[in-house]
Every structure is written in C-alpha cells, then in structure tokens.
Design a protein around this motif. Structure first.
Motif, short mmCIF file in Angstrom:
data_model
loop_
_atom_site.label_atom_id
_atom_site.label_comp_id
_atom_site.label_asym_id
_atom_site.label_seq_id
_atom_site.Cartn_x
_atom_site.Cartn_y
_atom_site.Cartn_z
N UNK A 1 44.15 42.96 48.35
CA UNK A 1 44.59 44.29 47.94
C UNK A 1 43.40 45.25 47.85
N UNK A 2 42.32 44.79 47.26
CA UNK A 2 41.11 45.61 47.12
C UNK A 2 40.60 46.05 48.50
N UNK A 3 40.50 45.11 49.44
CA UNK A 3 40.01 45.43 50.77
C UNK A 3 40.95 46.32 51.55
N UNK A 4 42.25 46.05 51.46
CA UNK A 4 43.23 46.88 52.16
C UNK A 4 43.17 48.32 51.67
N UNK A 5 42.98 48.51 50.38
CA UNK A 5 42.87 49.86 49.85
C UNK A 5 41.62 50.57 50.34
N UNK A 6 40.51 49.85 50.41
CA UNK A 6 39.28 50.46 50.91
C UNK A 6 39.44 50.92 52.35
N UNK B 1 40.42 52.05 45.08
CA UNK B 1 40.09 50.63 44.96
C UNK B 1 39.33 50.41 43.66
N UNK B 2 39.70 49.39 42.91
CA UNK B 2 39.08 49.09 41.63
C UNK B 2 38.95 47.59 41.46
N UNK B 3 37.95 47.18 40.67
CA UNK B 3 37.71 45.76 40.43
C UNK B 3 38.94 45.10 39.81
N UNK B 4 39.65 45.83 38.96
CA UNK B 4 40.83 45.29 38.31
C UNK B 4 41.91 44.83 39.26
N UNK B 5 41.87 45.32 40.51
CA UNK B 5 42.88 44.91 41.49
C UNK B 5 42.75 43.44 41.86
N UNK B 6 41.61 42.83 41.56
CA UNK B 6 41.46 41.39 41.80
C UNK B 6 42.48 40.58 41.02
N UNK C 1 47.33 38.63 54.22
CA UNK C 1 47.37 40.10 54.23
C UNK C 1 48.81 40.59 54.25
N UNK C 2 49.66 39.91 55.02
CA UNK C 2 51.06 40.33 55.13
C UNK C 2 51.79 40.19 53.79
N UNK C 3 51.51 39.12 53.06
CA UNK C 3 52.14 38.92 51.75
C UNK C 3 51.75 40.05 50.80
N UNK C 4 50.47 40.40 50.79
CA UNK C 4 49.99 41.45 49.89
C UNK C 4 50.43 42.82 50.36
N UNK C 5 50.25 43.10 51.64
CA UNK C 5 50.50 44.42 52.19
C UNK C 5 51.98 44.76 52.28
N UNK C 6 52.79 43.78 52.68
CA UNK C 6 54.21 44.03 52.92
C UNK C 6 55.13 43.36 51.91
N UNK C 7 54.55 42.62 50.96
CA UNK C 7 55.34 41.92 49.95
C UNK C 7 56.36 40.99 50.60
#
Length: 272
Positions: free
Chosen positions: A125-130, A136-141, A185-191
């Motif tokens: 999630x952090x990388x996709x947002x960047x 992008x924030x550390x808390x997204x980890x 990535x697909x799980x995070x990006x597209x749920x």
C-alpha cells in the motif's frame, strides 16, 4: 477517434499514451503496452530519490517490528522449551543424521511468516501510493490487516505452485512466478480474493513476462552494485528495486503514462 465515424469514442490508451490535461487515466487492454525495463528502473530511481526520507522511515519501521518480534518470540521459545535442538540432514542412500543445532520452533516460524505477510501488505500500500502520487505514511504498514487471511491463503498456494514448478526442471516454477507474481499487489490495490488476484495477475502480465524476467535481472544487478559500494549503496538500491516492481505493476495497468509526471510538475500522471 475513428475518422470513419465522427461520433465514435476514443480508442485504447496505447494509441494515446500521454493523456491530454484533465483526462482521467484509464486501464489499457492487458498486454497492449509492454513494460519498458529501462524506463521502469529510471522512474524508480526518480521516485526513490524524491521520497527517500519517508522510504527510509518506513524501512526502519519494518525492520524494527521484525527485530522486536524476533526477540520476543525467541524468549517465548526459550521459556517454554520449544526450540528445535537438532536438524535432520539427508546424506543420501537413505542415511539421515541429526545435526545439533538450536533453531526456532514451528510456532515461531508460523508467527514470523504471518507477521511478514502482514507487513508486506502494508508495504505494498505504501509503495502503490508513492508511485500513484497519493499520500504515503509509515502508518500504512499496519493498515491492511483486513486482507491478511486472503494474503496468507494466496501466499501458501503461490509458494506450493512455485515449489512444484521448480522441482519440475525449474522453468515451470519461474513461469509461475512471472505469471502470477503480481497477486499481492492485486489484493491490496483491488481488494481481490485469492483466485481473483491470481487471475488478475495472469491477465496484466500478458506480453510482459519476458520483460518482468529482465526486470528481475536488472534488480539483481542493482543490488550487486549497491553491495559493491561498501554495502552503503544498498540503502538506496533495495528501495529502488522495490519501487521498480511497483512502477512495472502500474505500467501493466495503465501503460507508459504510469511512469510519467504531469508536464512541468512532480505529480504523477497516474494521480488522475
């Protein structure tokens, strides 16, 4: 637009990879604009340099959690006497000997792997947002826990498939990695669910699997170069290679425009 029909809509993104100002970026037909390895690496370099501070903080948080968890789990193993005392070694011809070697318990390994998947989801999630020009924030980890069970299931299936493929003369295992390796990535990006994430990965990697393999080789080369620079270079090389994979993922979705900024700005076109 189709000249024979003045009322027809715009054609696919491959015919116009750079949208005009104000146009929303649309997904391209799978495989219609194969990734450019050099362009992905260049874009990853730019994004890593641009966001180096926050990337380092996220990396330190990731490692900090892993180290603290490892210390706690080791103490639990010791207190409960769960540590493995011997490791079997196959000498061939049916001969197996036990090597005295202290190691983590099965419970320790399971918890460690689950934690690793949990943090990997957040890192995605952090990388996709960047890459996408989003906050992008550390808390997204620690913010993708609702996808953990799906990620665990997909990781187990993916690991089994790759292992079987590697046993079958290696090449099938590499093929599985190239075709289905975008599942996280697909799980995070597209749920997406487990099988949906594999299907999506299979779709977007069409006409891209050879380039993904070349990107993997490029990533290895970058890390080797970083290691040769007295290991200091790895501080930049590792985040850069990770970012290159995410740039490639977005490219497979949106084409070359996913690696570009709005003209005269540092805002990614994909932020649209």
């Amino acid at each position: 637009m189709d000249k024979s029909n003045p009322y027809s809509g715009p054609q696919s993104a491959t015919l116009e990879p750079t949208p005009t100002p104000g146009d929303e970026l649309q997904e391209i037909p799978p495989g219609s604009d194969p990734i450019d390895v050099g362009a992905c690496v260049k874009r990853a370099f730019e994004l890593t340099k641009r966001n180096f501070g926050i990337i380092i903080l996220a990396g330190l948080a990731f490692m900090g959690v892993v180290i603290v968890a490892a210390i706690i789990l080791d103490q639990i193993d010791s207190a409960l006497g769960l540590k493995v005392k011997e490791v079997p070694m196959d000498l061939g011809n049916g001969q197996v000997i036990n090597i005295p070697m202290e190691g983590p318990s099965l419970l320790n390994n399971i918890v460690t792997n689950v934690l690793s998947i949990f943090l990997s989801l957040g890192l995605c999630r952090f990388g996709l947002n960047l890459v996408s020009g989003k906050p992008a924030a550390v808390g997204q980890l620690f913010g993708e826990g609702n996808k953990l069970l799906r990620a665990i299931g997909a990781s187990i299936l993916f690991g089994i498939a790759v292992a079987i493929g590697l046993v079958l003369l290696v090449i099938p295992g590499i093929y599985v990695m190239l075709r289905y390796g975008q599942f996280m990535y697909a799980i995070v990006d597209r749920n997406l669910g487990v099988m949906e994430s594999f299907n999506y990965s299979s779709s977007i990697t069409k006409n891209n699997r050879g380039n993904i393999f070349m990107l993997g080789l490029a990533a290895i080369g970058i890390c080797i170069a970083g290691a040769l620079a007295l290991l200091v270079g790895l501080i930049f090389a590792i985040p850069m290679t990770y970012m290159s994979w995410i740039v490639a993922y977005r490219w497979m979705q949106y084409g070359k425009a996913a690696s570009m900024d709005e003209p005269g700005t540092t805002t990614p076109l994909i932020a649209r």
